[in-house]
Design a protein around this motif. Structure first.
Motif, PDB file in Angstrom:
ATOM      1  N   ALA A  82     -14.404  18.492   0.160  1.00 43.34           N
ATOM      2  CA  ALA A  82     -15.657  17.980  -0.409  1.00 43.34           C
ATOM      3  C   ALA A  82     -16.246  19.023  -1.345  1.00 43.34           C
ATOM      4  CB  ALA A  82     -16.641  17.645   0.698  1.00 43.34           C
ATOM      5  N   MET A  83     -16.603  18.578  -2.556  1.00 46.34           N
ATOM      6  CA  MET A  83     -17.033  19.497  -3.610  1.00 46.34           C
ATOM      7  C   MET A  83     -18.372  19.083  -4.215  1.00 46.34           C
ATOM      8  SD  MET A  83     -13.290  19.727  -5.414  1.00 46.34           S
ATOM      9  CE  MET A  83     -12.754  18.135  -4.772  1.00 46.34           C
ATOM     10  N   THR A  84     -18.879  19.935  -5.103  1.00 46.50           N
ATOM     11  CA  THR A  84     -20.052  19.587  -5.885  1.00 46.50           C
ATOM     12  C   THR A  84     -19.737  18.362  -6.735  1.00 46.50           C
ATOM     13  OG1 THR A  84     -19.293  21.208  -7.515  1.00 46.50           O
ATOM     14  CG2 THR A  84     -21.045  21.907  -6.035  1.00 46.50           C
ATOM     15  N   GLY A  85     -20.776  17.725  -7.235  1.00 44.42           N
ATOM     16  CA  GLY A  85     -20.576  16.537  -8.059  1.00 44.42           C
ATOM     17  C   GLY A  85     -20.164  15.326  -7.252  1.00 44.42           C
ATOM     18  N   ARG A  86     -20.333  15.387  -5.913  1.00 40.92           N
ATOM     19  CA  ARG A  86     -19.993  14.281  -5.010  1.00 40.92           C
ATOM     20  C   ARG A  86     -18.501  13.938  -5.051  1.00 40.92           C
ATOM     21  NH1 ARG A  86     -23.381   9.364  -6.481  1.00 40.92           N
ATOM     22  NH2 ARG A  86     -22.631   8.602  -4.461  1.00 40.92           N
ATOM     23  N   ILE A  87     -17.672  14.921  -5.405  1.00 39.49           N
ATOM     24  CA  ILE A  87     -16.224  14.697  -5.488  1.00 39.49           C
ATOM     25  C   ILE A  87     -15.578  15.006  -4.142  1.00 39.49           C
ATOM     26  CG2 ILE A  87     -14.082  15.320  -6.671  1.00 39.49           C
ATOM     27  CD1 ILE A  87     -15.863  16.394  -8.969  1.00 39.49           C
ATOM     28  N   ILE A  88     -14.729  14.093  -3.690  1.00 42.69           N
ATOM     29  CA  ILE A  88     -13.929  14.318  -2.482  1.00 42.69           C
ATOM     30  C   ILE A  88     -12.466  14.103  -2.835  1.00 42.69           C
ATOM     31  CG2 ILE A  88     -13.374  13.498  -0.166  1.00 42.69           C
ATOM     32  CD1 ILE A  88     -16.304  12.858   0.220  1.00 42.69           C
ATOM     33  N   ASN A  89     -11.683  15.177  -2.717  1.00 44.35           N
ATOM     34  CA  ASN A  89     -10.236  15.082  -2.903  1.00 44.35           C
ATOM     35  C   ASN A  89      -9.560  15.035  -1.542  1.00 44.35           C
ATOM     36  OD1 ASN A  89     -10.467  15.178  -5.666  1.00 44.35           O
ATOM     37  ND2 ASN A  89      -9.220  17.019  -5.939  1.00 44.35           N
ATOM     38  N   ILE A  90      -8.617  14.093  -1.392  1.00 48.48           N
ATOM     39  CA  ILE A  90      -7.825  13.993  -0.167  1.00 48.48           C
ATOM     40  C   ILE A  90      -6.380  14.299  -0.523  1.00 48.48           C
ATOM     41  CG2 ILE A  90      -7.143  12.521   1.758  1.00 48.48           C
ATOM     42  CD1 ILE A  90      -9.629  10.805   1.153  1.00 48.48           C
ATOM     43  N   TYR A  91      -5.813  15.331   0.126  1.00 54.32           N
ATOM     44  CA  TYR A  91      -4.436  15.751  -0.145  1.00 54.32           C
ATOM     45  C   TYR A  91      -3.537  15.372   1.025  1.00 54.32           C
ATOM     46  CZ  TYR A  91      -6.534  18.526  -3.862  1.00 54.32           C
ATOM     47  OH  TYR A  91      -7.237  18.921  -4.977  1.00 54.32           O
ATOM     48  N   ASP A  92      -2.302  15.026   0.712  1.00 51.19           N
ATOM     49  CA  ASP A  92      -1.321  14.638   1.714  1.00 51.19           C
ATOM     50  C   ASP A  92      -0.503  15.867   2.120  1.00 51.19           C
ATOM     51  OD1 ASP A  92       0.215  12.305   3.062  1.00 51.19           O
ATOM     52  OD2 ASP A  92       1.778  13.479   2.058  1.00 51.19           O
ATOM     53  N   LEU A  93      -0.453  16.162   3.401  1.00 56.56           N
ATOM     54  CA  LEU A  93       0.231  17.362   3.870  1.00 56.56           C
ATOM     55  C   LEU A  93       1.746  17.262   3.729  1.00 56.56           C
ATOM     56  CD1 LEU A  93      -2.048  18.101   6.916  1.00 56.56           C
ATOM     57  CD2 LEU A  93      -1.421  19.801   5.187  1.00 56.56           C
ATOM     58  N   ASP A  94       2.313  16.075   3.870  1.00 56.72           N
ATOM     59  CA  ASP A  94       3.749  15.919   3.636  1.00 56.72           C
ATOM     60  C   ASP A  94       4.108  16.257   2.191  1.00 56.72           C
ATOM     61  OD1 ASP A  94       4.422  15.199   6.220  1.00 56.72           O
ATOM     62  OD2 ASP A  94       4.258  13.044   5.844  1.00 56.72           O
ATOM     63  N   THR A  95       3.239  15.851   1.262  1.00 56.58           N
ATOM     64  CA  THR A  95       3.458  16.162  -0.150  1.00 56.58           C
ATOM     65  C   THR A  95       3.374  17.661  -0.395  1.00 56.58           C
ATOM     66  OG1 THR A  95       2.528  14.015  -0.751  1.00 56.58           O
ATOM     67  CG2 THR A  95       2.710  15.641  -2.508  1.00 56.58           C
ATOM     68  N   MET A  96       2.447  18.315   0.298  1.00 60.95           N
ATOM     69  CA  MET A  96       2.355  19.780   0.192  1.00 60.95           C
ATOM     70  C   MET A  96       3.659  20.422   0.649  1.00 60.95           C
ATOM     71  SD  MET A  96      -1.407  20.952   1.523  1.00 60.95           S
ATOM     72  CE  MET A  96      -2.923  20.435   0.712  1.00 60.95           C
ATOM     73  N   LYS A  97       4.181  19.936   1.780  1.00 61.86           N
ATOM     74  CA  LYS A  97       5.421  20.503   2.315  1.00 61.86           C
ATOM     75  C   LYS A  97       6.582  20.297   1.340  1.00 61.86           C
ATOM     76  CE  LYS A  97       7.104  22.455   6.092  1.00 61.86           C
ATOM     77  NZ  LYS A  97       6.583  23.710   6.618  1.00 61.86           N
ATOM     78  N   GLU A  98       6.638  19.108   0.737  1.00 61.68           N
ATOM     79  CA  GLU A  98       7.691  18.806  -0.237  1.00 61.68           C
ATOM     80  C   GLU A  98       7.563  19.686  -1.478  1.00 61.68           C
ATOM     81  OE1 GLU A  98       7.189  14.661  -0.900  1.00 61.68           O
ATOM     82  OE2 GLU A  98       7.836  14.097   1.119  1.00 61.68           O
ATOM     83  N   MET A  99       6.326  20.016  -1.844  1.00 57.86           N
ATOM     84  CA  MET A  99       6.098  20.873  -3.005  1.00 57.86           C
ATOM     85  C   MET A  99       6.755  22.239  -2.809  1.00 57.86           C
ATOM     86  SD  MET A  99       2.405  22.029  -4.585  1.00 57.86           S
ATOM     87  CE  MET A  99       1.915  22.764  -3.015  1.00 57.86           C
ATOM     88  N   PHE A 100       6.635  22.794  -1.603  1.00 57.88           N
ATOM     89  CA  PHE A 100       7.281  24.076  -1.331  1.00 57.88           C
ATOM     90  C   PHE A 100       8.801  23.936  -1.354  1.00 57.88           C
ATOM     91  CE2 PHE A 100       3.105  25.154   0.508  1.00 57.88           C
ATOM     92  CZ  PHE A 100       2.931  26.422  -0.043  1.00 57.88           C
ATOM     93  N   ALA A 101       9.313  22.836  -0.796  1.00 57.58           N
ATOM     94  CA  ALA A 101      10.771  22.629  -0.731  1.00 57.58           C
ATOM     95  C   ALA A 101      11.378  22.476  -2.122  1.00 57.58           C
ATOM     96  CB  ALA A 101      11.081  21.398   0.121  1.00 57.58           C
ATOM     97  N   SER A 102      10.625  21.857  -3.037  1.00 59.74           N
ATOM     98  CA  SER A 102      11.153  21.608  -4.387  1.00 59.74           C
ATOM     99  C   SER A 102      10.843  22.725  -5.367  1.00 59.74           C
ATOM    100  CB  SER A 102      10.576  20.299  -4.935  1.00 59.74           C
ATOM    101  OG  SER A 102       9.175  20.411  -5.113  1.00 59.74           O
ATOM    102  N   GLY A 103      10.030  23.683  -4.930  1.00 62.39           N
ATOM    103  CA  GLY A 103       9.650  24.777  -5.828  1.00 62.39           C
ATOM    104  C   GLY A 103       8.588  24.375  -6.835  1.00 62.39           C
ATOM    105  N   GLY A 104       7.890  23.277  -6.584  1.00 64.52           N
ATOM    106  CA  GLY A 104       6.864  22.810  -7.504  1.00 64.52           C
ATOM    107  C   GLY A 104       5.593  23.623  -7.402  1.00 64.52           C
TER     108      GLY A 104
END
Length: 348
Positions: free
Chosen positions: A159-181
């Protein structure tokens, strides 16, 4: 049924409390971070009237957040020194994991994925893959300054200023490390249901959604599932308000803390009015409000077995102090919950 008991931990932190968290396994071990530059480790098994403090871990600057890691002997901290630190709670060894370019406001750990996420006022996330120590920390830019972060079994909510809420997927985070992204887009970006600045976020233990609270005495409950039916279930309500002394309207307080009960899925809120309330999100009703504390409720945490509620109390901004200090006015209280105290109405 024996009546619920409530008592203070001894000794208390030396200044205002920033976060409280129970251990993932032990229901009697908890950590408290403070503006006095320390993280306190307590064992409540010793009970009321005893010294509950087992250790304290000094930092270079005020500590703004703390979480446990893979087990009860590992912790991570975020603080005003711009650093994200790992603490071995047995040896006391403190290791710097990464640095931001401004104070680090929040830190959360996902035991299912072995991922640690820190959020800084430099408008970035640092993402650490702790299951692969050789992997580099990945820095992700945010569209606003983060004020609250929470993790569910599959998501991270920022939750951030400007009433912005970002929701991130943890599986996608894990895949990012596996792919080197190096790029990570949010699973969803939402506008907060609350009109004013978000103060706290907590995720439902069943991974279905989350609650947010604001500086303007309101709480919103939302679900992750992005369907019309699911989104129609979201709601917001007023809380932590008191009748004005002159009888003209309400005095509105910030809702500083939210915590979900791991067993029953109900949740607690704590506010600048010095009260804690229990809520049933399904029935959309308040279950209980506890007695008023002498100062603001700054932090809350339920034990993993749901038997205890830890409450951090210290002076808040509503005191109007010119020279703020929480020294001598800070307390950590433990409430031992009755058998049905935190059960939702439908569950009784």
């Amino acid at each position: 049924m024996a009546p619920a008991t409530q008592y203070e931990l001894s000794p208390p932190p030396g200044d205002a409390i920033s976060a409280i968290v129970f251990a993932p396994t032990s229901p009697t071990k908890l950590l408290v971070s403070s503006w006095d530059k320390k993280v306190y480790c307590y064992n409540i098994a010793s009970g009321p009237g005893e010294t509950n403090l087992t250790d304290a871990y000094e930092h270079r600057a005020p500590v703004l957040d703390v979480c446990f890691g893979a087990d009860d002997n590992e912790a991570f901290t975020a603080g005003m020194d711009w650093g994200v630190n790992r603490i071995n709670l047995e040896s006391g060894e403190k290791t710097l994991l990464s640095k931001h370019e401004a104070p680090v406001r929040c830190v959360v750990y996902s035991p299912e994925h072995g991922i640690l996420v820190s959020a800084s006022w430099d408008c970035s996330l640092n993402i650490h893959n702790l299951k692969d120590p050789s992997s580099e920390t990945i820095k992700i830019s945010l569209p606003g300054k983060p004020h609250a972060v929470a993790a569910s079994p599959s998501k991270v909510v920022v939750a951030m200023t400007g009433r912005i809420i970002n929701i991130y997927d943890l599986d996608t985070m894990k895949e990012m490390f596996a792919s080197g992204g190096k790029e990570l887009k949010p699973w969803q970006q939402r506008e907060s249901s609350l009109r004013f600045l978000t103060r706290a976020v907590a995720c439902m233990p069943n991974d279905a959604g989350y609650a947010t609270s604001s500086i303007e005495g309101r709480v919103a409950v939302e679900w992750f599932e992005d369907t019309a039916e699911s989104q129609a279930r979201k709601f917001a309500f007023k809380c932590h308000r008191q009748a004005a002394p002159d009888g003209d309207g309400d005095v509105v307080y910030a809702v500083n803390a939210l915590a979900f009960h791991a067993v029953h899925g109900t949740f607690a809120s704590g506010g600048g009015d010095g009260t804690v309330a229990l809520w049933d999100a399904v029935a959309k009703r308040r279950l209980k409000q506890y007695q008023k504390f002498p100062n603001s409720v700054a932090a809350l945490s339920f034990s993993n077995d749901g038997k205890y509620l830890a409450i951090g109390v210290c002076p808040g901004f509503e005191t109007g102090q010119d020279d703020y200090t929480g020294a001598g006015q800070t307390a950590v209280l433990i409430r031992e919950l009755g058998d049905n105290e935190a059960k939702g109405k439908a569950a009784k």
